[in-house]
Design an enzyme around this catalytic site. Structure first.
Site, PDB file in Angstrom:
ATOM      1  N   ARG A   1     -13.389 -34.908 -74.953  1.00  0.00           N
ATOM      2  CA  ARG A   1     -12.072 -34.881 -75.169  1.00  0.00           C
ATOM      3  C   ARG A   1     -11.802 -33.360 -75.643  1.00  0.00           C
ATOM      4  O   ARG A   1     -12.738 -32.740 -76.490  1.00  0.00           O
ATOM      5  CB  ARG A   1     -11.276 -36.045 -75.871  1.00  0.00           C
ATOM      6  CG  ARG A   1     -11.578 -37.311 -75.563  1.00  0.00           C
ATOM      7  CD  ARG A   1     -10.985 -38.003 -76.414  1.00  0.00           C
ATOM      8  NE  ARG A   1     -11.203 -39.452 -75.972  1.00  0.00           N
ATOM      9  CZ  ARG A   1     -12.194 -40.467 -76.243  1.00  0.00           C
ATOM     10  NH1 ARG A   1     -13.200 -39.969 -77.034  1.00  0.00           N
ATOM     11  NH2 ARG A   1     -12.154 -41.576 -75.822  1.00  0.00           N
TER      12      ARG A   1
ATOM     13  N   HIS B   1      -8.534 -32.787 -69.321  1.00  0.00           N
ATOM     14  CA  HIS B   1      -8.926 -34.236 -69.868  1.00  0.00           C
ATOM     15  C   HIS B   1      -9.353 -35.013 -68.517  1.00  0.00           C
ATOM     16  O   HIS B   1     -10.121 -35.714 -68.581  1.00  0.00           O
ATOM     17  CB  HIS B   1      -7.939 -34.812 -70.460  1.00  0.00           C
ATOM     18  CG  HIS B   1      -8.130 -36.187 -71.052  1.00  0.00           C
ATOM     19  ND1 HIS B   1      -8.737 -36.443 -72.178  1.00  0.00           N
ATOM     20  CD2 HIS B   1      -7.744 -37.564 -70.543  1.00  0.00           C
ATOM     21  CE1 HIS B   1      -8.818 -37.761 -72.559  1.00  0.00           C
ATOM     22  NE2 HIS B   1      -8.332 -38.551 -71.381  1.00  0.00           N
TER      23      HIS B   1
ATOM     24  N   ARG C   1     -12.960 -35.706 -67.300  1.00  0.00           N
ATOM     25  CA  ARG C   1     -13.557 -36.978 -67.853  1.00  0.00           C
ATOM     26  C   ARG C   1     -13.734 -38.074 -66.719  1.00  0.00           C
ATOM     27  O   ARG C   1     -14.635 -38.848 -66.378  1.00  0.00           O
ATOM     28  CB  ARG C   1     -13.050 -37.517 -68.949  1.00  0.00           C
ATOM     29  CG  ARG C   1     -13.142 -36.877 -70.249  1.00  0.00           C
ATOM     30  CD  ARG C   1     -12.378 -37.222 -71.486  1.00  0.00           C
ATOM     31  NE  ARG C   1     -12.222 -38.533 -71.791  1.00  0.00           N
ATOM     32  CZ  ARG C   1     -13.271 -39.369 -72.436  1.00  0.00           C
ATOM     33  NH1 ARG C   1     -14.085 -38.943 -72.848  1.00  0.00           N
ATOM     34  NH2 ARG C   1     -12.710 -40.687 -72.629  1.00  0.00           N
TER      35      ARG C   1
ATOM     36  N   HIS D   1     -15.599 -45.433 -75.623  1.00  0.00           N
ATOM     37  CA  HIS D   1     -14.542 -46.326 -75.299  1.00  0.00           C
ATOM     38  C   HIS D   1     -15.196 -47.879 -76.016  1.00  0.00           C
ATOM     39  O   HIS D   1     -16.338 -47.973 -75.869  1.00  0.00           O
ATOM     40  CB  HIS D   1     -14.077 -46.632 -74.029  1.00  0.00           C
ATOM     41  CG  HIS D   1     -13.197 -45.565 -73.314  1.00  0.00           C
ATOM     42  ND1 HIS D   1     -13.278 -45.193 -72.171  1.00  0.00           N
ATOM     43  CD2 HIS D   1     -12.318 -44.547 -74.091  1.00  0.00           C
ATOM     44  CE1 HIS D   1     -12.392 -44.039 -71.785  1.00  0.00           C
ATOM     45  NE2 HIS D   1     -11.870 -44.065 -73.119  1.00  0.00           N
TER      46      HIS D   1
ATOM     47  N   TYR E   1     -11.028 -45.069 -65.789  1.00  0.00           N
ATOM     48  CA  TYR E   1     -11.813 -43.759 -65.488  1.00  0.00           C
ATOM     49  C   TYR E   1     -12.796 -43.939 -64.439  1.00  0.00           C
ATOM     50  O   TYR E   1     -13.534 -43.114 -63.787  1.00  0.00           O
ATOM     51  CB  TYR E   1     -12.726 -43.302 -66.588  1.00  0.00           C
ATOM     52  CG  TYR E   1     -12.066 -42.596 -67.772  1.00  0.00           C
ATOM     53  CD1 TYR E   1     -11.712 -41.311 -67.889  1.00  0.00           C
ATOM     54  CD2 TYR E   1     -11.369 -43.319 -68.767  1.00  0.00           C
ATOM     55  CE1 TYR E   1     -10.766 -40.804 -68.777  1.00  0.00           C
ATOM     56  CE2 TYR E   1     -10.551 -42.663 -69.796  1.00  0.00           C
ATOM     57  CZ  TYR E   1     -10.130 -41.548 -69.797  1.00  0.00           C
ATOM     58  OH  TYR E   1      -9.503 -40.963 -70.761  1.00  0.00           O
TER      59      TYR E   1
END
Length: 431
Positions: free
Chosen positions: A215, A342, A345, A368, A377
């Site tokens: 991040r 971002h 990712r 996570h 994602y």
């Protein structure tokens, strides 16, 4: 006196029941909102006194001020929603940025409408009327504000000193909002163009955001001591949070641990990034172990400002074709990039999934703590659906009529022409 005769003599339409006991006194009973039968704490000399007690209980139920016998009476029966919300946010263990958001949502969207009402008097109709006035053009904010209101009422339900017996926030689906932006992960070609366009000091940021799924806050707090090249590891232990409060006009930045234990992780570095990291450490990072990998342009001891990076990022997105020209159909009517740092990712998650990584492995790499967060994602790689379709046909075609050269572009073989019935030679039956 016959047992139960008092209930038989009960008048239709009255609240509760009054029974005359063998002693000549009267006993009052009623069913509370929780469905249980309760008795008055004392017996009465007259039936009129017993009825008066039941009238008071009924009035408390109507006003939502009733408490089951034996439960501590509310200290503040007229406690307003604003008073309880202020107490709630003060006692809550919240992160700095979360506390700022909650404070803003309360002051701007909740308290101006619901704050003055006694918390125990707020009903579902009041919530629906308030929710209907929230701006529908900001569905994500609307859902989060409603979710905060729901959370406050849920806490009040467990507080015996607060006269709330039911959460009035009952609007189905109001606490969730559809994803406002459909994310299209960057292709490897787009990533290459972006990296080549960025200034040298920022190239590694884009690469680590993709291949290591880091991040922005994690990247800008990385220090030389967090990079272990011999073991090919990045140790993610901290991140930078940008607060809304300002000091001398500059937003306050706070270094803190990740919000969950899953965020503290060791990320393996793909081998092809090792030379790039070595070059970056040599050319753009101070010699000390505490030196930032991506410091401020003007002061290498300060964290990089998002606005500084964004200027170069927007230019790179434009060159890579990830730019949207503003028009009347766009909500903001402004030119903007349709890819953020971002979002890289997501590209990294797709590439990791294509290697055969399990969901648990993806959760660990992305930092996570829940499968649901990691699943957001997951995207379908461009040619994977074609490859899946080709593989499905192999279940029903012993000799597949489909050629797959391996590049995801399947081609059909010419169909075999069926032999006309009765044509060709036939074997003679054995004698």
């Amino acid at each position: 006196m016959v047992r139960g005769k008092g209930r038989q003599d009960r008048k239709s339409g009255t609240f509760g029941s009054v029974d005359r006991l063998p002693s000549g006194r009267y006993r009052a009973q009623y069913f509370g909102p929780d469905g249980r039968r309760y008795k008055a704490p004392t017996n009465f000399l007259t039936q009129q006194d017993a009825r008066a007690f039941l009238s008071v209980v009924q009035a408390d139920i109507i006003k939502k001020a009733w408490q089951p016998p034996g439960v501590e009476v509310a200290e503040e029966v007229k406690l307003t929603f604003e008073e309880y919300a202020e107490r709630w946010i003060k006692e809550r263990d919240l992160g700095d940025r979360t506390r700022e958001d909650y404070r803003d949502w309360l002051d701007s969207h909740i308290l101006p409408v619901l704050g003055r009402y006694p918390i125990g008097s707020i009903e579902e109709s009041d919530i629906r009327l308030w929710y209907g006035k929230l701006n529908p053009d900001t569905p994500t904010l609307r859902a989060r504000v409603y979710g905060l209101c729901t959370t406050i009422f849920n806490t009040a339900l467990t507080d015996k000193k607060v006269p709330v017996h039911r959460n009035p926030c009952c609007i189905k689906g109001a606490g969730s909002a559809p994803r406002a932006k459909v994310i299209r992960p960057a292709t490897l070609g787009e990533l290459e163009t972006i990296v080549m366009t960025l200034p040298p000091r920022f190239k590694l940021m884009a690469l680590l955001a993709t291949w290591c799924a880091l991040r922005f806050g994690e990247l800008t707090e990385l220090r030389r001591s967090d990079i272990d090249l011999p073991r090919r590891r990045i140790y993610v232990r901290r991140g930078v949070v940008r607060l809304k409060s300002k000091t001398r006009g500059i937003p306050v930045r706070k270094v803190k641990s990740p919000k969950s234990d899953a965020g503290i992780r060791d990320v393996s570095i793909p081998p092809h990034l090792i030379p790039v990291i070595e070059d970056h450490l040599r050319d753009h990072v101070g010699a000390g172990l505490a030196a930032l990998l991506f410091p401020s342009v003007t002061d290498d001891t300060e964290h990089l400002a998002p606005s500084t990076f964004s200027r170069h990022w927007y230019r790179a997105c434009r060159v890579a074709g990830r730019w949207v020209e503003g028009d009347s159909d766009d909500p903001d009517g402004k030119d903007h990039a349709d890819l953020t740092l971002h979002d890289l990712r997501h590209t990294g998650a797709v590439l990791a999934a294509l290697t055969g990584a399990t969901l648990k492995e993806l959760m660990d790499r992305l930092g996570h703590s829940t499968p649901g967060a990691a699943m957001r994602y997951q995207h379908t790689a461009n040619d994977r659906d074609t490859a899946i379709a080709v593989a499905l046909s192999k279940f029903v075609e012993p000799e597949s009529d489909i050629d797959d050269p391996g590049n995801g572009r399947a081609t059909l073989r010419p169909a075999r022409r069926p032999r006309p019935s009765g044509s060709g030679s036939r074997r003679r039956p054995r004698s």
